[in-house]
Design an enzyme around this catalytic site. Structure first.
Site, PDB file in Angstrom:
ATOM      1  N   CYS A   1       0.853  -1.178   0.000  1.00 44.73           N
ATOM      2  CA  CYS A   1       0.000   0.000   0.000  1.00 44.73           C
ATOM      3  C   CYS A   1       0.895   1.236   0.000  1.00 44.73           C
ATOM      4  O   CYS A   1       1.888   1.297   0.726  1.00 44.73           O
ATOM      5  CB  CYS A   1      -0.930   0.100   1.191  1.00 44.73           C
ATOM      6  SG  CYS A   1      -2.134  -1.215   1.282  1.00 44.73           S
TER       7      CYS A   1
ATOM      8  N   ARG B   1       3.918  -0.398  -4.780  1.00 42.79           N
ATOM      9  CA  ARG B   1       3.615  -0.926  -3.449  1.00 42.79           C
ATOM     10  C   ARG B   1       2.290  -1.677  -3.400  1.00 42.79           C
ATOM     11  O   ARG B   1       1.920  -2.233  -2.365  1.00 42.79           O
ATOM     12  CB  ARG B   1       3.596   0.209  -2.421  1.00 42.79           C
ATOM     13  CG  ARG B   1       4.902   0.959  -2.324  1.00 42.79           C
ATOM     14  CD  ARG B   1       4.797   2.098  -1.346  1.00 42.79           C
ATOM     15  NE  ARG B   1       4.629   1.610   0.003  1.00 42.79           N
ATOM     16  CZ  ARG B   1       5.620   1.304   0.826  1.00 42.79           C
ATOM     17  NH1 ARG B   1       6.864   1.448   0.419  1.00 42.79           N
ATOM     18  NH2 ARG B   1       5.379   0.866   2.033  1.00 42.79           N
TER      19      ARG B   1
ATOM     20  N   TRP C   1      -2.751  -2.630  -1.697  1.00 42.61           N
ATOM     21  CA  TRP C   1      -2.482  -4.051  -1.884  1.00 42.61           C
ATOM     22  C   TRP C   1      -3.393  -4.727  -0.872  1.00 42.61           C
ATOM     23  O   TRP C   1      -3.202  -4.592   0.334  1.00 42.61           O
ATOM     24  CB  TRP C   1      -1.015  -4.365  -1.606  1.00 42.61           C
ATOM     25  CG  TRP C   1      -0.641  -5.779  -1.947  1.00 42.61           C
ATOM     26  CD1 TRP C   1      -0.251  -6.252  -3.164  1.00 42.61           C
ATOM     27  CD2 TRP C   1      -0.611  -6.905  -1.052  1.00 42.61           C
ATOM     28  NE1 TRP C   1       0.000  -7.602  -3.086  1.00 42.61           N
ATOM     29  CE2 TRP C   1      -0.212  -8.029  -1.809  1.00 42.61           C
ATOM     30  CE3 TRP C   1      -0.908  -7.088   0.295  1.00 42.61           C
ATOM     31  CZ2 TRP C   1      -0.088  -9.305  -1.250  1.00 42.61           C
ATOM     32  CZ3 TRP C   1      -0.781  -8.352   0.847  1.00 42.61           C
ATOM     33  CH2 TRP C   1      -0.368  -9.436   0.080  1.00 42.61           C
TER      34      TRP C   1
ATOM     35  N   ASN D   1      -1.686   2.205   5.732  1.00 42.84           N
ATOM     36  CA  ASN D   1      -0.861   1.114   5.205  1.00 42.84           C
ATOM     37  C   ASN D   1      -0.453   0.273   6.404  1.00 42.84           C
ATOM     38  O   ASN D   1       0.091   0.795   7.369  1.00 42.84           O
ATOM     39  CB  ASN D   1       0.378   1.707   4.502  1.00 42.84           C
ATOM     40  CG  ASN D   1       1.475   0.683   4.272  1.00 42.84           C
ATOM     41  OD1 ASN D   1       1.200  -0.497   4.117  1.00 42.84           O
ATOM     42  ND2 ASN D   1       2.708   1.135   4.251  1.00 42.84           N
ATOM     43  N   GLY D   2      -0.748  -1.034   6.351  1.00 43.97           N
ATOM     44  CA  GLY D   2      -0.415  -1.907   7.474  1.00 43.97           C
ATOM     45  C   GLY D   2      -1.583  -2.818   7.786  1.00 43.97           C
ATOM     46  O   GLY D   2      -2.481  -2.991   6.952  1.00 43.97           O
TER      47      GLY D   2
ATOM     48  N   GLU E   1      16.817 -17.964  -8.266  1.00 48.94           N
ATOM     49  CA  GLU E   1      16.448 -16.594  -8.631  1.00 48.94           C
ATOM     50  C   GLU E   1      15.921 -16.549 -10.072  1.00 48.94           C
ATOM     51  O   GLU E   1      14.953 -15.847 -10.365  1.00 48.94           O
ATOM     52  CB  GLU E   1      17.668 -15.672  -8.445  1.00 48.94           C
ATOM     53  CG  GLU E   1      17.507 -14.225  -8.879  1.00 48.94           C
ATOM     54  CD  GLU E   1      16.371 -13.477  -8.180  1.00 48.94           C
ATOM     55  OE1 GLU E   1      15.808 -13.965  -7.188  1.00 48.94           O
ATOM     56  OE2 GLU E   1      16.031 -12.385  -8.679  1.00 48.94           O
TER      57      GLU E   1
ATOM     58  N   LYS F   1      12.183 -15.282 -11.061  1.00 49.67           N
ATOM     59  CA  LYS F   1      11.919 -14.181 -12.009  1.00 49.67           C
ATOM     60  C   LYS F   1      10.862 -14.617 -13.033  1.00 49.67           C
ATOM     61  O   LYS F   1       9.966 -13.867 -13.367  1.00 49.67           O
ATOM     62  CB  LYS F   1      13.183 -13.767 -12.772  1.00 49.67           C
ATOM     63  CG  LYS F   1      14.198 -12.894 -12.092  1.00 49.67           C
ATOM     64  CD  LYS F   1      13.766 -11.510 -11.725  1.00 49.67           C
ATOM     65  CE  LYS F   1      13.055 -11.460 -10.426  1.00 49.67           C
ATOM     66  NZ  LYS F   1      13.765 -11.297  -9.220  1.00 49.67           N
TER      67      LYS F   1
ATOM     68  N   GLU G   1       7.409 -14.909 -11.330  1.00 48.29           N
ATOM     69  CA  GLU G   1       6.851 -13.615 -10.910  1.00 48.29           C
ATOM     70  C   GLU G   1       6.229 -12.846 -12.058  1.00 48.29           C
ATOM     71  O   GLU G   1       5.156 -12.279 -11.902  1.00 48.29           O
ATOM     72  CB  GLU G   1       7.977 -12.723 -10.338  1.00 48.29           C
ATOM     73  CG  GLU G   1       8.369 -12.998  -8.935  1.00 48.29           C
ATOM     74  CD  GLU G   1       9.478 -12.037  -8.477  1.00 48.29           C
ATOM     75  OE1 GLU G   1       9.326 -11.478  -7.396  1.00 48.29           O
ATOM     76  OE2 GLU G   1      10.484 -11.863  -9.198  1.00 48.29           O
TER      77      GLU G   1
ATOM     78  N   HIS H   1      16.548 -36.683  -8.068  1.00 43.10           N
ATOM     79  CA  HIS H   1      15.709 -37.097  -6.945  1.00 43.10           C
ATOM     80  C   HIS H   1      14.287 -36.562  -7.073  1.00 43.10           C
ATOM     81  O   HIS H   1      13.690 -36.143  -6.101  1.00 43.10           O
ATOM     82  CB  HIS H   1      16.342 -36.643  -5.625  1.00 43.10           C
ATOM     83  CG  HIS H   1      17.718 -37.195  -5.441  1.00 43.10           C
ATOM     84  ND1 HIS H   1      17.955 -38.522  -5.134  1.00 43.10           N
ATOM     85  CD2 HIS H   1      18.938 -36.622  -5.580  1.00 43.10           C
ATOM     86  CE1 HIS H   1      19.262 -38.729  -5.069  1.00 43.10           C
ATOM     87  NE2 HIS H   1      19.876 -37.575  -5.334  1.00 43.10           N
TER      88      HIS H   1
ATOM     89  N   LYS I   1       5.968  -4.695  -4.230  1.00 41.76           N
ATOM     90  CA  LYS I   1       7.408  -4.612  -4.086  1.00 41.76           C
ATOM     91  C   LYS I   1       7.847  -4.596  -2.635  1.00 41.76           C
ATOM     92  O   LYS I   1       8.877  -5.127  -2.265  1.00 41.76           O
ATOM     93  CB  LYS I   1       7.923  -3.365  -4.796  1.00 41.76           C
ATOM     94  CG  LYS I   1       9.428  -3.315  -4.806  1.00 41.76           C
ATOM     95  CD  LYS I   1       9.970  -2.689  -6.034  1.00 41.76           C
ATOM     96  CE  LYS I   1      11.450  -2.905  -6.141  1.00 41.76           C
ATOM     97  NZ  LYS I   1      11.805  -4.272  -6.538  1.00 41.76           N
TER      98      LYS I   1
HETATM   99  C1  G6P Z   1       8.677  -8.838  -2.366  1.00 38.64           C
HETATM  100  C2  G6P Z   1       9.245  -8.387  -3.689  1.00 38.64           C
HETATM  101  C3  G6P Z   1      10.524  -9.159  -3.998  1.00 38.64           C
HETATM  102  C4  G6P Z   1      11.520  -9.000  -2.852  1.00 38.64           C
HETATM  103  C5  G6P Z   1      10.910  -9.401  -1.510  1.00 38.64           C
HETATM  104  C6  G6P Z   1      11.792  -9.001  -0.358  1.00 38.64           C
HETATM  105  O1  G6P Z   1       8.222 -10.144  -2.473  1.00 38.64           O
HETATM  106  O2  G6P Z   1       8.294  -8.583  -4.719  1.00 38.64           O
HETATM  107  O3  G6P Z   1      11.090  -8.667  -5.184  1.00 38.64           O
HETATM  108  O4  G6P Z   1      12.633  -9.783  -3.104  1.00 38.64           O
HETATM  109  O5  G6P Z   1       9.654  -8.739  -1.325  1.00 38.64           O
HETATM  110  O6  G6P Z   1      11.862  -7.606  -0.329  1.00 38.64           O
HETATM  111  P1  G6P Z   1      13.044  -6.764   0.280  1.00 38.64           P
HETATM  112  O7  G6P Z   1      12.642  -5.348   0.055  1.00 38.64           O
HETATM  113  O8  G6P Z   1      13.102  -7.115   1.743  1.00 38.64           O
HETATM  114  O9  G6P Z   1      14.282  -7.148  -0.427  1.00 38.64           O
END
Ligand code: G6P
Length: 614
Positions: free
Chosen positions: A2, A27, A74, A100-101, A487, A491, A494, A510, A609
């Site tokens: 948010c 956000r 969000w 927000n929270g 990673e 990606k 996501e 396995h 994010k």
């Molecule tokens: C969210 C974002 C990711 C990020 C993760 C941790 O899931 O979409 O891209 O890696 O949070 O966020 P941070 O700000 O703690 O790295």
């Protein structure tokens, strides 16, 4: 999660708030809303969906007013509908509030307010706040700012809140606990509030980051006043923003993610500016220097993080253990905080976080601190909550990352961890002076090598075209390249919504091998190094089952080029730094596949994010 933004001053509030919401949309983008005070009227506009929906709707509305609040959501409690969108308004239509929270005890408060005759329109936890403020202001006969302070004494949870009232048009109140909030002080006596500094930087560089349980009281024509929750006045600590406006624009790229991928030669370089000198032979992380001895003597280093940052932590584990021979454990922050971890004064806990606001990572650090551990941070966002609660830390200096899928922040985190591993190893004497010098020279060459990988973009795009319609993908790597496989898979998941899994290459036998057929792409990092031969064997095993191999290979590896169905070359580099180079093709593959599938690359569905709720 948010984004909140607010303005009070002499200008029209709407354009400032709308622009701010667009900056904060990373956000959360489930709904957006704005409340404006125009003379003695409070006008509220809310729309499900992205900020652009609200913008279009506002074309036909009267959006006058020099004071207002805006929110991009969000969803946590309640579906993403117009009604559940913020701001929420008191029953008499006088007070509007954004949040927000999460209000954890919202249900108990709601039941009490219902008993008092309050009617709820939405399913959100936030609506409780606005009714509670209204209830207290009437019961105690106090203005809405004081009512907010009293209300917060009854609230359990996390919040960043901004409230306005049409009965006090020149005033605005804000409060925070565990969710970030910044106040910008304009030159003409106007004020800006936002979840981060990005909506503010265009207007002023003078900001105050609110601390937990602080309340900001803004009255036009007066100085900013800050109080703690017990109503004691505090002196605002005014800081100067270092952020530049250009860093928040797409700069000619189609998407922020693509821009951020291409920024990596520079962001990695910025990350070691002033921290590494290969000709003089030194590495120094200024922010962590004081704690290096503590790290060397620590029983173990525990890295806590979430998502992509957790993957960076895993790379860090390999580097620090290998080079400095210090025991490292990497934990998901969300698991760590809830399993009564064995932590003592002899441990050093390092949080890795792009945003510096991730709720679980923050809570994990607080827990470690309460058990006496030294707590350190590796963050990207300057002034973020994690950077402020830690004993010391190092900024990644990657610049603002707007694309929700993390790219340049990851490579910057790995760069910091590489510097840290080298520095600790050098101090501890676990590597020789000549090895140290070779390694720092290798690290220093990485930005230029990243640039060369980026130059393969057109070939990578062709490979993406071949695989854009798959439903599953496997990513394999060994050693410090296993987290890179994780990673790479993350990606793809996501941003293109293709199911993908990362595995240590040897683990394929396995279980995942059962999935392999002619439709399954397998992305393998098969660069030359210690486990090269073993990875080549893994590739043969896949080939025998007709899987399609896309191999990341070291420049000039003719052997693998023949075996693999597709290959992407990366420049030769020391094994320790291959994780940075091998990540780049995976970022580009995911990006191109997502674009080809018509996905929203910068704002993938359901994600945010900055995850400020647990
Ligand atoms: C969210 C974002 C990711 C990020 C993760 C941790 O899931 O979409 O891209 O890696 O949070 O966020 P941070 O700000 O703690 O790295």
């Amino acid at each position: 999660m948010c984004g909140i933004v607010a303005y009070i001053g002499k200008e029209q509030a709407f354009p400032i708030i709308l622009k701010g919401l667009k900056r904060l949309e990373y956000r959360g983008y489930d709904s957006a809303g704005i409340a404006l005070i125009n003379q003695d009227q409070l006008n509220v506009f809310k729309k499900a969906g992205k900020v652009s929906n609200l913008e279009e709707f506002m074309l036909h509305q009267d959006h006058n007013g020099t004071s207002g609040i805006g929110h991009t959501r969000w969803a946590t409690h309640g579906a993403p509908t117009d009604t559940n969108a913020h701001p929420h308004v008191s029953m008499d239509g006088s007070i509007a509030l954004i949040h927000n929270g999460i209000i954890e005890n919202y249900n108990a408060l709601k039941q009490e307010l219902i008993r008092q005759g309050y009617l709820f329109k939405s399913e959100t936890d936030t609506e409780v706040l606005v009714h509670l403020v209204d209830f207290i202001s009437k019961k105690e006969n106090v203005w809405f700012g004081e009512a907010l302070r009293l209300a917060l004494l009854n609230v359990v949870g996390a919040y960043a809140i901004v409230a306005i009232s049409k009965n006090f048009p020149g005033q605005m109140v804000a409060a925070r606990k565990s969710s970030p909030l910044v106040v910008g002080i304009g030159e003409n006596g106007d004020f800006y509030l936002a979840s981060d500094a990005t909506p503010i930087v265009e207007y002023t560089k003078r900001v105050v980051y609110l601390e937990d349980e602080e309340i900001a009281v803004i009255k036009l024509g007066e100085e900013l006043k800050i109080y703690n929750i017990s109503d004691q006045e505090k002196t605002p600590y005014i800081q100067q923003l270092e952020l530049e406006l250009e860093a928040l624009e797409k700069g000619g790229y189609d998407h922020f993610m693509l821009k951020e991928i291409h920024e990596q030669p520079r962001s990695i370089h910025d990350c070691f500016r002033g921290r590494l000198n290969s000709s003089e032979g030194w590495v120094s992380l200024g922010g962590l220097k004081e704690y290096e001895q503590k790290m060397i003597q620590a029983k173990r280093l525990v890295i806590v993080a979430c998502g992509t940052s957790w993957h960076a932590g895993l790379v860090g584990e390999y580097l620090i253990e290998e080079l400095a021979r210090i025991n490292v454990e990497v934990e998901y922050a969300s698991e760590f905080r809830y399993r009564n971890p064995i932590i003592s004064e002899e441990d050093v806990v390092i949080a890795i976080s792009q945003s510096g606001e991730t709720a679980d990572t923050l809570a994990a650090l607080e827990l470690a601190k309460s058990k006496g551990a030294t707590i350190l941070g590796i963050c990207n966002v300057v002034g973020s909550s994690i950077s402020r609660i830690t004993d010391a830390g190092s900024y990644t200096h990657a610049g603002p990352e707007i694309g929700v899928a993390s790219t340049k922040a990851f490579t910057a985190q790995v760069t910091i961890l590489s510097l840290l591993a080298l520095s600790l190893a050098h101090k501890k004497g676990t590597i020789s002076e000549s090895e140290f010098r070779i390694l720092i020279a290798e690290l220093e060459a990485i930005p230029e090598k990243v640039q060369r990988v980026l130059e393969n973009n057109a070939d990578i795009e062709k490979i993406a075209l071949e695989f854009k319609d798959v439903t599953n993908a496997l990513y394999l790597g060994r050693g410090s390249l296993f987290p890179v496989a994780l990673e790479g898979a993350l990606k793809l998941k996501e941003i293109s919504y293709i199911h993908a899994e990362g595995y240590p290459a040897a683990e394929m036998k396995h279980g995942p091998i059962a999935l392999i057929d002619e439709n399954m792409p397998i992305f393998v990092i098969a660069t030359q190094g210690n486990s090269y031969e073993k990875v080549v064997s893994n590739i043969q095993e896949v080939k025998a089952r007709k899987g399609k191999i896309i191999a990341i290979v070291t420049e000039g590896d003719e052997h693998l080029k023949e075996i693999a169905d597709y290959h992407i070359e990366i420049p030769k580099s020391h094994e320790f730094f291959v994780p940075i180079l091998a990540t780049i093709p995976f970022q580009l593959i995911s990006y191109h596949i997502a674009v080809m599938r018509g996905c929203n690359v910068d704002q993938p569905r359901n994600l945010a994010k900055s995850v400020t709720v647990e």
